[in-house]
Scaffold this motif. Structure first.
Motif, PDB file in Angstrom:
ATOM      1  N   GLU A 193     -83.119  19.907 -39.360  1.00  0.00           N
ATOM      2  CA  GLU A 193     -84.091  19.495 -40.365  1.00  0.00           C
ATOM      3  C   GLU A 193     -83.761  18.094 -40.864  1.00  0.00           C
ATOM      4  OE1 GLU A 193     -85.615  22.126 -43.950  1.00  0.00           O
ATOM      5  OE2 GLU A 193     -83.660  21.260 -44.417  1.00  0.00           O
ATOM      6  N   ALA A 194     -84.765  17.226 -40.943  1.00  0.00           N
ATOM      7  CA  ALA A 194     -84.549  15.856 -41.404  1.00  0.00           C
ATOM      8  C   ALA A 194     -84.009  15.840 -42.830  1.00  0.00           C
ATOM      9  CB  ALA A 194     -85.853  15.069 -41.326  1.00  0.00           C
ATOM     10  N   ASP A 195     -83.065  14.948 -43.089  1.00  0.00           N
ATOM     11  CA  ASP A 195     -82.455  14.803 -44.409  1.00  0.00           C
ATOM     12  C   ASP A 195     -82.797  13.424 -44.954  1.00  0.00           C
ATOM     13  OD1 ASP A 195     -80.869  14.841 -46.687  1.00  0.00           O
ATOM     14  OD2 ASP A 195     -79.155  15.734 -45.682  1.00  0.00           O
ATOM     15  N   THR A 196     -83.111  13.354 -46.247  1.00  0.00           N
ATOM     16  CA  THR A 196     -83.519  12.086 -46.852  1.00  0.00           C
ATOM     17  C   THR A 196     -82.439  11.461 -47.729  1.00  0.00           C
ATOM     18  OG1 THR A 196     -84.504  13.237 -48.742  1.00  0.00           O
ATOM     19  CG2 THR A 196     -85.937  12.773 -46.857  1.00  0.00           C
ATOM     20  N   GLU A 197     -81.358  12.177 -48.001  1.00  0.00           N
ATOM     21  CA  GLU A 197     -80.329  11.645 -48.886  1.00  0.00           C
ATOM     22  C   GLU A 197     -79.472  10.611 -48.147  1.00  0.00           C
ATOM     23  OE1 GLU A 197     -78.098  14.665 -50.812  1.00  0.00           O
ATOM     24  OE2 GLU A 197     -79.877  15.720 -51.551  1.00  0.00           O
ATOM     25  N   PRO A 198     -78.918   9.623 -48.863  1.00  0.00           N
ATOM     26  CA  PRO A 198     -78.160   8.542 -48.214  1.00  0.00           C
ATOM     27  C   PRO A 198     -77.024   9.029 -47.319  1.00  0.00           C
ATOM     28  CG  PRO A 198     -78.639   7.960 -50.488  1.00  0.00           C
ATOM     29  CD  PRO A 198     -79.079   9.385 -50.313  1.00  0.00           C
ATOM     30  N   TYR A 199     -76.191   9.936 -47.837  1.00  0.00           N
ATOM     31  CA  TYR A 199     -75.079  10.418 -47.015  1.00  0.00           C
ATOM     32  C   TYR A 199     -75.589  11.152 -45.780  1.00  0.00           C
ATOM     33  CZ  TYR A 199     -71.021  13.088 -45.484  1.00  0.00           C
ATOM     34  OH  TYR A 199     -70.011  13.641 -44.717  1.00  0.00           O
ATOM     35  N   GLY A 200     -76.592  12.017 -45.979  1.00  0.00           N
ATOM     36  CA  GLY A 200     -77.141  12.772 -44.862  1.00  0.00           C
ATOM     37  C   GLY A 200     -77.803  11.877 -43.829  1.00  0.00           C
ATOM     38  N   SER A 201     -78.516  10.852 -44.278  1.00  0.00           N
ATOM     39  CA  SER A 201     -79.180   9.947 -43.343  1.00  0.00           C
ATOM     40  C   SER A 201     -78.160   9.187 -42.496  1.00  0.00           C
ATOM     41  CB  SER A 201     -80.067   8.959 -44.113  1.00  0.00           C
ATOM     42  OG  SER A 201     -81.098   9.630 -44.792  1.00  0.00           O
ATOM     43  N   LYS A 202     -77.114   8.718 -43.135  1.00  0.00           N
ATOM     44  CA  LYS A 202     -76.065   7.990 -42.408  1.00  0.00           C
ATOM     45  C   LYS A 202     -75.381   8.909 -41.397  1.00  0.00           C
ATOM     46  CE  LYS A 202     -71.878   5.228 -43.151  1.00  0.00           C
ATOM     47  NZ  LYS A 202     -70.942   4.673 -44.189  1.00  0.00           N
ATOM     48  N   ARG A 203     -75.058  10.119 -41.816  1.00  0.00           N
ATOM     49  CA  ARG A 203     -74.435  11.102 -40.926  1.00  0.00           C
ATOM     50  C   ARG A 203     -75.345  11.427 -39.744  1.00  0.00           C
ATOM     51  NH1 ARG A 203     -75.068  16.231 -43.800  1.00  0.00           N
ATOM     52  NH2 ARG A 203     -77.167  15.801 -43.022  1.00  0.00           N
ATOM     53  N   ASP A 204     -76.613  11.675 -40.030  1.00  0.00           N
ATOM     54  CA  ASP A 204     -77.545  12.067 -38.974  1.00  0.00           C
ATOM     55  C   ASP A 204     -77.789  10.944 -37.980  1.00  0.00           C
ATOM     56  OD1 ASP A 204     -77.643  14.403 -40.344  1.00  0.00           O
ATOM     57  OD2 ASP A 204     -79.703  14.183 -41.065  1.00  0.00           O
ATOM     58  N   THR A 205     -77.819   9.715 -38.467  1.00  0.00           N
ATOM     59  CA  THR A 205     -77.996   8.575 -37.559  1.00  0.00           C
ATOM     60  C   THR A 205     -76.853   8.502 -36.565  1.00  0.00           C
ATOM     61  OG1 THR A 205     -79.224   7.306 -39.231  1.00  0.00           O
ATOM     62  CG2 THR A 205     -78.194   6.060 -37.439  1.00  0.00           C
ATOM     63  N   ALA A 206     -75.641   8.726 -37.046  1.00  0.00           N
ATOM     64  CA  ALA A 206     -74.475   8.685 -36.166  1.00  0.00           C
ATOM     65  C   ALA A 206     -74.506   9.825 -35.151  1.00  0.00           C
ATOM     66  CB  ALA A 206     -73.190   8.741 -36.993  1.00  0.00           C
ATOM     67  N   VAL A 207     -74.849  11.027 -35.611  1.00  0.00           N
ATOM     68  CA  VAL A 207     -74.888  12.186 -34.717  1.00  0.00           C
ATOM     69  C   VAL A 207     -75.985  12.023 -33.673  1.00  0.00           C
ATOM     70  CG1 VAL A 207     -75.388  14.658 -34.576  1.00  0.00           C
ATOM     71  CG2 VAL A 207     -73.879  13.790 -36.381  1.00  0.00           C
ATOM     72  N   ALA A 208     -77.164  11.588 -34.103  1.00  0.00           N
ATOM     73  CA  ALA A 208     -78.286  11.428 -33.177  1.00  0.00           C
ATOM     74  C   ALA A 208     -77.987  10.372 -32.120  1.00  0.00           C
ATOM     75  CB  ALA A 208     -79.551  11.059 -33.947  1.00  0.00           C
ATOM     76  N   ALA A 209     -77.346   9.286 -32.528  1.00  0.00           N
ATOM     77  CA  ALA A 209     -77.010   8.229 -31.576  1.00  0.00           C
ATOM     78  C   ALA A 209     -76.029   8.747 -30.527  1.00  0.00           C
ATOM     79  CB  ALA A 209     -76.420   7.031 -32.319  1.00  0.00           C
ATOM     80  N   ALA A 210     -75.026   9.490 -30.952  1.00  0.00           N
ATOM     81  CA  ALA A 210     -74.044  10.038 -30.013  1.00  0.00           C
ATOM     82  C   ALA A 210     -74.701  11.049 -29.077  1.00  0.00           C
ATOM     83  CB  ALA A 210     -72.897  10.695 -30.789  1.00  0.00           C
ATOM     84  N   ALA A 211     -75.598  11.864 -29.619  1.00  0.00           N
ATOM     85  CA  ALA A 211     -76.266  12.871 -28.797  1.00  0.00           C
ATOM     86  C   ALA A 211     -77.173  12.225 -27.752  1.00  0.00           C
ATOM     87  CB  ALA A 211     -77.069  13.817 -29.692  1.00  0.00           C
ATOM     88  N   ARG A 212     -77.951  11.254 -28.177  1.00  0.00           N
ATOM     89  CA  ARG A 212     -78.869  10.596 -27.236  1.00  0.00           C
ATOM     90  C   ARG A 212     -78.117   9.821 -26.165  1.00  0.00           C
ATOM     91  NH1 ARG A 212     -82.279   9.604 -32.310  1.00  0.00           N
ATOM     92  NH2 ARG A 212     -83.973  11.139 -32.101  1.00  0.00           N
ATOM     93  N   ALA A 213     -76.938   9.312 -26.504  1.00  0.00           N
ATOM     94  CA  ALA A 213     -76.127   8.607 -25.520  1.00  0.00           C
ATOM     95  C   ALA A 213     -75.688   9.544 -24.397  1.00  0.00           C
ATOM     96  CB  ALA A 213     -74.899   7.987 -26.195  1.00  0.00           C
ATOM     97  N   MET A 214     -75.667  10.856 -24.713  1.00  0.00           N
ATOM     98  CA  MET A 214     -75.318  11.864 -23.700  1.00  0.00           C
ATOM     99  C   MET A 214     -76.557  12.425 -23.020  1.00  0.00           C
ATOM    100  SD  MET A 214     -72.203  14.011 -25.495  1.00  0.00           S
ATOM    101  CE  MET A 214     -73.063  14.352 -27.028  1.00  0.00           C
ATOM    102  N   GLY A 215     -77.722  11.879 -23.350  1.00  0.00           N
ATOM    103  CA  GLY A 215     -78.957  12.362 -22.746  1.00  0.00           C
ATOM    104  C   GLY A 215     -79.529  13.593 -23.406  1.00  0.00           C
ATOM    105  N   VAL A 216     -79.102  13.886 -24.637  1.00  0.00           N
ATOM    106  CA  VAL A 216     -79.565  15.072 -25.354  1.00  0.00           C
ATOM    107  C   VAL A 216     -80.891  14.769 -26.052  1.00  0.00           C
ATOM    108  CG1 VAL A 216     -79.051  16.685 -27.236  1.00  0.00           C
ATOM    109  CG2 VAL A 216     -77.227  15.953 -25.678  1.00  0.00           C
ATOM    110  N   ASP A 217     -81.810  15.701 -25.975  1.00  0.00           N
ATOM    111  CA  ASP A 217     -83.091  15.613 -26.662  1.00  0.00           C
ATOM    112  C   ASP A 217     -82.873  15.989 -28.128  1.00  0.00           C
ATOM    113  OD1 ASP A 217     -85.750  15.672 -27.469  1.00  0.00           O
ATOM    114  OD2 ASP A 217     -86.163  17.623 -26.539  1.00  0.00           O
ATOM    115  N   VAL A 218     -83.064  15.033 -29.036  1.00  0.00           N
ATOM    116  CA  VAL A 218     -82.824  15.262 -30.461  1.00  0.00           C
ATOM    117  C   VAL A 218     -84.162  15.444 -31.171  1.00  0.00           C
ATOM    118  CG1 VAL A 218     -81.829  14.351 -32.595  1.00  0.00           C
ATOM    119  CG2 VAL A 218     -80.717  13.886 -30.389  1.00  0.00           C
ATOM    120  N   ARG A 219     -84.328  16.570 -31.869  1.00  0.00           N
ATOM    121  CA  ARG A 219     -85.564  16.886 -32.578  1.00  0.00           C
ATOM    122  C   ARG A 219     -85.263  17.128 -34.057  1.00  0.00           C
ATOM    123  NH1 ARG A 219     -88.820  21.003 -28.476  1.00  0.00           N
ATOM    124  NH2 ARG A 219     -88.539  19.768 -26.558  1.00  0.00           N
ATOM    125  N   THR A 220     -85.960  16.398 -34.914  1.00  0.00           N
ATOM    126  CA  THR A 220     -85.671  16.478 -36.352  1.00  0.00           C
ATOM    127  C   THR A 220     -86.944  16.683 -37.163  1.00  0.00           C
ATOM    128  OG1 THR A 220     -85.808  14.068 -36.585  1.00  0.00           O
ATOM    129  CG2 THR A 220     -83.647  14.997 -36.082  1.00  0.00           C
TER     130      THR A 220
END
Length: 364
Positions: A193-220
């Protein structure tokens, strides 16, 4: 419901915009009231279920036009109208697709587009929750909130087991744990689920970038908030939120009605991938995960909270829905909008369930 919402909302910073954390049920507030964080209008489903820790629109509803689905949780039965234009369910299953459903704030199985998206066409789905050490310290988060979270996790695991799945609780930094799990479990999809809070947004950006670098389909999907905050802000002059409620209403109205609740999850969630111990073994040996399972307050360094002490509501989707039904059953109280006439800190008469029990507001 509004009393629970106000108490829970007071435990964490208010949302950016009033209706961004609102219920999917459409509210009709007074158009000339100034805009301020009115905690009584927050989304009751989410607030009653979440523990406020950790945390685009995708996913499928699994319904055709005009369908109605009935979801039962505990003693609660709620009917959802799931007609959503342009939504369709894929009946094709990928024999090799493995999905990770990363739970954060929306600790529920009903009305959960991320969970539906994780299940769509997947051969196996593993639900996880990551206990982030950034939150799990008495200096930052109090015992009441942590107990509410742990109870919510226990209830979520029970609900998932009713659908043939389980919740795997991992201890560690989500930016390290989630990518490592995706890699070790050979998963091709990550949903949360998409998060709008600053800490959550920063965390999710890092996780999504790492996942996509592995070819993972990220859905939020967006489901913690009534509207997509990015779409709302895009319509604001200079990208700044309005300061009066009438302006906010016009911006929200330009987006049309908010989405209706999603369909219930499949009776049988795809999976499992493997036994929990097998899934955790590699993560533990690598040092990415420091532990797993739902801990106790004592194990996290918190003092014990005896039954009947502390916040009176038990955490979890089951009790949240029971409370919602009890409050909506008070038709006169709801119809006359009597909540503003009461104190937001008034407690309930407990009806007995868990640490606090289902109850209604004092003086009801």
């Amino acid at each position: 419901v509004t009393k629970i919402a106000s108490l829970l909302a007071s435990l964490r910073p208010p949302p950016l915009l009033l209706a961004l954390a609102s219920s999917r049920q459409q509210h009709r507030p007074h158009p000339h009231r100034p805009l301020r964080p009115n905690r009584h209008r927050q989304r009751p489903f989410a607030l009653l279920v979440v523990g406020s820790f950790g945390g685009g629109s995708s996913g499928t509803s699994g319904s055709g036009s005009g369908d109605h689905h009935v979801g039962s949780i505990g003693d609660s039965t709620i009917t959802f109208d799931t007609a959503r234009p342009g939504k369709a369910t894929s009946s094709t299953t990928n024999d090799t697709m493995r999905s990770v459903m990363w739970f954060r704030k929306g600790l529920r199985v009903h009305d959960n587009p991320a969970l539906l998206s994780a299940c769509e066409g997947a051969a196996a789905v593993q639900a996880i929750f990551v206990l982030d050490p950034w939150f799990m310290t008495p200096e930052r988060v109090g015992a009441n909130r942590v107990r509410f979270l742990l109870e919510s996790l226990e209830d979520l695991d029970k609900s998932l087991r009713a659908h043939g799945s389980t919740l795997l609780v991992l201890h560690g930094n989500p930016t390290e744990v989630v990518p490592a799990a995706l890699q070790q479990w050979k998963c091709g999809r990550l949903c949360y689920e998409a998060d709008t809070e600053p800490y959550g947004s920063k965390r999710d950006t890092a996780v999504a970038a790492a996942a996509r670098a592995m070819g993972v389909d990220v859905r939020t999907p967006v489901s913690h908030t009534l509207y997509d905050t990015k779409q709302l802000l895009a319509k604001c002059p200079k990208g700044e939120p309005p300061t009066v409620y009438n302006s906010f209403l016009k911006i929200a109205a330009s987006l049309g009605p908010p989405p209706k609740p999603e369909a219930p999850p499949p009776a049988k969630i795809p999976g499992p991938m493997s036994a929990a111990d097998d899934l955790v073994a590699g993560l533990l040996s690598s040092g990415v995960v420091t532990g797993h399972g739902i801990p106790t307050l004592d194990a996290l360094g918190y003092p014990a909270l005896p039954v009947g002490q502390g916040f009176p509501a038990r955490g979890g989707e089951t009790e949240g829905l029971l409370r919602l039904r009890a409050m909506l059953g008070r038709t006169k109280w709801v119809g006359e909008f009597q909540k503003p006439q009461t104190s937001p800190t008034v407690m309930w008469h407990p009806l007995g369930m868990g640490s606090g029990g289902v109850g209604v507001a004092a003086g009801a």
